[in-house]
Design an enzyme around this catalytic site. Structure first.
Site, PDB file in Angstrom:
ATOM      1  N   LYS A  59      21.167  10.625 -12.086  1.00 55.77           N
ATOM      2  CA  LYS A  59      21.553  10.803 -10.681  1.00 55.77           C
ATOM      3  C   LYS A  59      20.335  11.314  -9.912  1.00 55.77           C
ATOM      4  CE  LYS A  59      25.705  12.513  -8.445  1.00 55.77           C
ATOM      5  NZ  LYS A  59      26.736  13.540  -8.544  1.00 55.77           N
TER       6      LYS A  59
HETATM    7  C1  E4P Z   1      29.272  13.296  -6.243  1.00 64.11           C
HETATM    8  O1  E4P Z   1      28.852  12.760  -7.251  1.00 64.11           O
HETATM    9  C2  E4P Z   1      29.314  14.723  -6.038  1.00 64.11           C
HETATM   10  O2  E4P Z   1      29.300  15.351  -7.297  1.00 64.11           O
HETATM   11  C3  E4P Z   1      30.577  15.211  -5.361  1.00 64.11           C
HETATM   12  O3  E4P Z   1      31.494  14.175  -5.131  1.00 64.11           O
HETATM   13  C4  E4P Z   1      30.334  16.107  -4.215  1.00 64.11           C
HETATM   14  O4  E4P Z   1      31.567  16.520  -3.682  1.00 64.11           O
HETATM   15  P1  E4P Z   1      31.732  17.780  -2.702  1.00 64.11           P
HETATM   16  O5  E4P Z   1      31.356  17.358  -1.343  1.00 64.11           O
HETATM   17  O6  E4P Z   1      33.183  18.114  -2.809  1.00 64.11           O
HETATM   18  O7  E4P Z   1      30.833  18.868  -3.249  1.00 64.11           O
END
Ligand code: E4P
Length: 218
Positions: A84
């Site tokens: 990522k």
């Molecule tokens: C995506 O891969 C992120 O881990 C996640 O969806 C972020 O979500 P949040 O905005 O609830 O922190």
């Protein structure tokens, strides 16, 4: 549509994997920190729990050379790992490098179609379009999802649009309607997807009638 669970909690992954409908897991530095466990240890346990899944683990460096070192390290841990990478200039360059090496990537912190275009051109496997954080500031986060789905289809990019930052079941429904390829969903929201008051009422009536008649299967 693929469903991922968005968590760094191994127990939540174990429970979601038991349902037999889980396609992968996304983590991020916040979720891993919240788990209170080591990064590699957590990611490897998740890989074991979802053997055929796609498991995203994020780099934390922000300059290209350091990001590349982290990406190569993380991807060497397990074949299921997707690296990522945040949508910043060295991140897009890194995605191109990793794509050329055959390493899968998930470009994160994407909020607009123009950002999604850069990720798609770099060869991103997944493009994580955050919706909840956009809704939080009074805009409709799902607009960019629908436009990005159309963008990858129109131009024949191979990237899959992943709806991230999901806050409630309606986001999942909207992701389906927008034709998103994947939604990554917190565990408690995945549990909410099962719920319908008519299911509960219907099941109660079936069982009451069955038991009143004294019937048995075994
Ligand atoms: C995506 O891969 C992120 O881990 C996640 O969806 C972020 O979500 P949040 O905005 O609830 O922190």
């Amino acid at each position: 549509m693929k469903l991922f669970v968005d968590t760094g909690d191994v127990e939540e992954v174990r429970r979601a994997a038991e349902w037999g409908i889980l396609d992968g897991v996304t983590t991020n530095p916040t979720l891993i920190a919240k788990s209170g466990k080591g990064f590699k240890e957590t990611v490897l346990k998740i890989c074991e729990l979802v053997p055929d899944g796609e498991i995203s683990a994020e780099v934390v460096a922000t300059d290209y050379d350091a990001m590349l070192k982290e990406a190569l390290e993380i991807s060497s841990w397990h074949k299921s790992i997707v690296v990522k990478v945040p949508l910043i200039e060295p991140g897009v360059r890194l995605v191109r490098t990793l794509t050329e090496k055959g390493i899968k990537t998930n470009v994160t912190l994407v909020f607009s179609v123009s950002q999604a275009l850069l990720a798609a051109k770099a060869g991103a496997t997944f493009i994580s379009n955050f919706v909840g954080r956009v809704d939080d500031i009074g805009n409709d986060g799902m607009d960019a999802v629908a436009d990005s789905v159309a963008m990858v289809a129109n131009y024949g990019f191979h990237s899959q649009i992943l709806v991230a930052s999901v806050r409630h079941p309606l986001h999942v429904v909207q992701a389906v309607n927008a034709g998103a390829h994947i939604a990554t969903v917190p565990f408690k929201i995945l549990q909410m997807l099962f719920k319908h008051p008519l299911t509960d009422a219907g099941l109660k009536r079936f069982l009451d009638d069955w038991n009143a008649a004294g019937l048995k299967i075994l």
